[in-house]
Design a protein around this motif. Sequence first.
Motif, PDB file in Angstrom:
ATOM      1  N   SER A 195      -7.199   1.653   5.852  1.00 35.92           N
ATOM      2  CA  SER A 195      -8.132   0.881   6.315  1.00 35.92           C
ATOM      3  C   SER A 195      -8.901   0.346   5.029  1.00 35.92           C
ATOM      4  CB  SER A 195      -8.984   1.237   7.551  1.00 35.92           C
ATOM      5  OG  SER A 195      -9.703   2.000   7.044  1.00 35.92           O
ATOM      6  N   ARG A 196      -9.199   1.111   4.113  1.00 37.68           N
ATOM      7  CA  ARG A 196     -10.118   0.873   3.225  1.00 37.68           C
ATOM      8  C   ARG A 196      -9.089   0.012   2.199  1.00 37.68           C
ATOM      9  NH1 ARG A 196     -13.934   4.659  -0.808  1.00 37.68           N
ATOM     10  NH2 ARG A 196     -14.291   3.034  -2.493  1.00 37.68           N
ATOM     11  N   GLU A 197      -7.867   0.392   1.883  1.00 37.39           N
ATOM     12  CA  GLU A 197      -6.943  -0.299   1.024  1.00 37.39           C
ATOM     13  C   GLU A 197      -6.688  -1.688   1.431  1.00 37.39           C
ATOM     14  OE1 GLU A 197      -3.940   2.193  -0.435  1.00 37.39           O
ATOM     15  OE2 GLU A 197      -5.211   3.890  -0.922  1.00 37.39           O
ATOM     16  N   LEU A 198      -6.516  -1.588   2.758  1.00 30.72           N
ATOM     17  CA  LEU A 198      -5.907  -3.029   3.362  1.00 30.72           C
ATOM     18  C   LEU A 198      -7.072  -3.827   3.112  1.00 30.72           C
ATOM     19  CD1 LEU A 198      -3.828  -1.864   6.625  1.00 30.72           C
ATOM     20  CD2 LEU A 198      -3.095  -2.973   4.179  1.00 30.72           C
ATOM     21  N   GLY A 199      -8.290  -3.310   3.438  1.00 30.61           N
ATOM     22  CA  GLY A 199      -9.697  -4.063   3.425  1.00 30.61           C
ATOM     23  C   GLY A 199      -9.779  -4.867   2.005  1.00 30.61           C
TER      24      GLY A 199
ATOM     25  N   VAL B 242       0.900  -1.179  -0.175  1.00 27.06           N
ATOM     26  CA  VAL B 242      -0.067   0.008  -0.052  1.00 27.06           C
ATOM     27  C   VAL B 242       0.952   1.249  -0.059  1.00 27.06           C
ATOM     28  CG1 VAL B 242      -1.471   1.268   1.225  1.00 27.06           C
ATOM     29  CG2 VAL B 242      -2.061  -1.225   1.341  1.00 27.06           C
ATOM     30  N   LEU B 243       1.993   1.279   0.906  1.00 26.23           N
ATOM     31  CA  LEU B 243       2.769   2.393   0.891  1.00 26.23           C
ATOM     32  C   LEU B 243       3.651   2.748  -0.489  1.00 26.23           C
ATOM     33  CD1 LEU B 243       3.812   4.367   2.816  1.00 26.23           C
ATOM     34  CD2 LEU B 243       5.750   2.902   3.550  1.00 26.23           C
ATOM     35  N   VAL B 244       4.090   1.569  -1.187  1.00 26.12           N
ATOM     36  CA  VAL B 244       4.650   1.953  -2.359  1.00 26.12           C
ATOM     37  C   VAL B 244       3.674   2.390  -3.538  1.00 26.12           C
ATOM     38  CG1 VAL B 244       5.686   0.437  -4.504  1.00 26.12           C
ATOM     39  CG2 VAL B 244       6.199   0.018  -2.105  1.00 26.12           C
TER      40      VAL B 244
END
Length: 265
Positions: free
Chosen positions: A194-198, A55-57
């Motif tokens: 939270s949304r991207e990890l979900g 996500v960070l990249v």
Amino acid sequence: MLLLASGFVLALGGKLYELTLPLLLYDLTHSAVAMSAMRSIEFLPNLLLAVFIGVLVDRSRKKRWTILSVFFQIAVLAGLYLWTEKGPGASSLYACYIGGFLLMTFGYAYNNARVALVKQCLPAGLLAPANASYSFMTTLIGIGGPALTGLILSFSNLQDGLLLTAAAYIPALLLLSLLPADDRSPRPKPAGWSRELGEARRELMRNRALWQITLLVVFMNAASGMVDATVIFTAKDRLALSSGMLGLVLSAAGAGGLAGSLLLP
């Protein structure tokens, strides 16, 4: 070509580090448990941080991310060299554990950004040949790298291998700095952690093939780590091989990888 050249330098330096650290641990502890623990710690970044790094990249400038990742690896290697030069002890053992964890973390971050940069540099039709070229190059280094590493370590202190790896990473850092600037066109606002990890978790669970491949890679990496630690410990403790001979043993694994890559088509 800049990515391929920098990848060549990083892969060659990585082979030096991959042999130096287990041998350093063996000299410190003469323990198969300590060497296996090192391999386990090196897998932790992939297990615990992979999705966060992804996500960070995605949110970051890829060129800047690769440069920072390699820079921090150089800093960790230099710090590890200075610490282990103090002499054997429990502090040196823990320094190796922490250093191995950080090196794998930054290495994983670099690899994620490099894949994204390849996609930015090339049209879709050339991605497969480009990735094949990169894989062939890393496999080739897998053959000659360990033998060269063993030869170098035969004529120097083990700690010098850490310093030589850091020195090898500096040209890669310079090559990465020559990459074209990142695309600065407006990007959509991030949806939130939270949304991207979900979304990542739901995609993983929904895509059966992806889930099966993930499990396969987890078990293969775990098995590979155990084999690597066992081979190095047995070579030094039971067979009393020199670093140069151990390098030749590990080069045989690289030759098998090259044969596999050539037979696969």
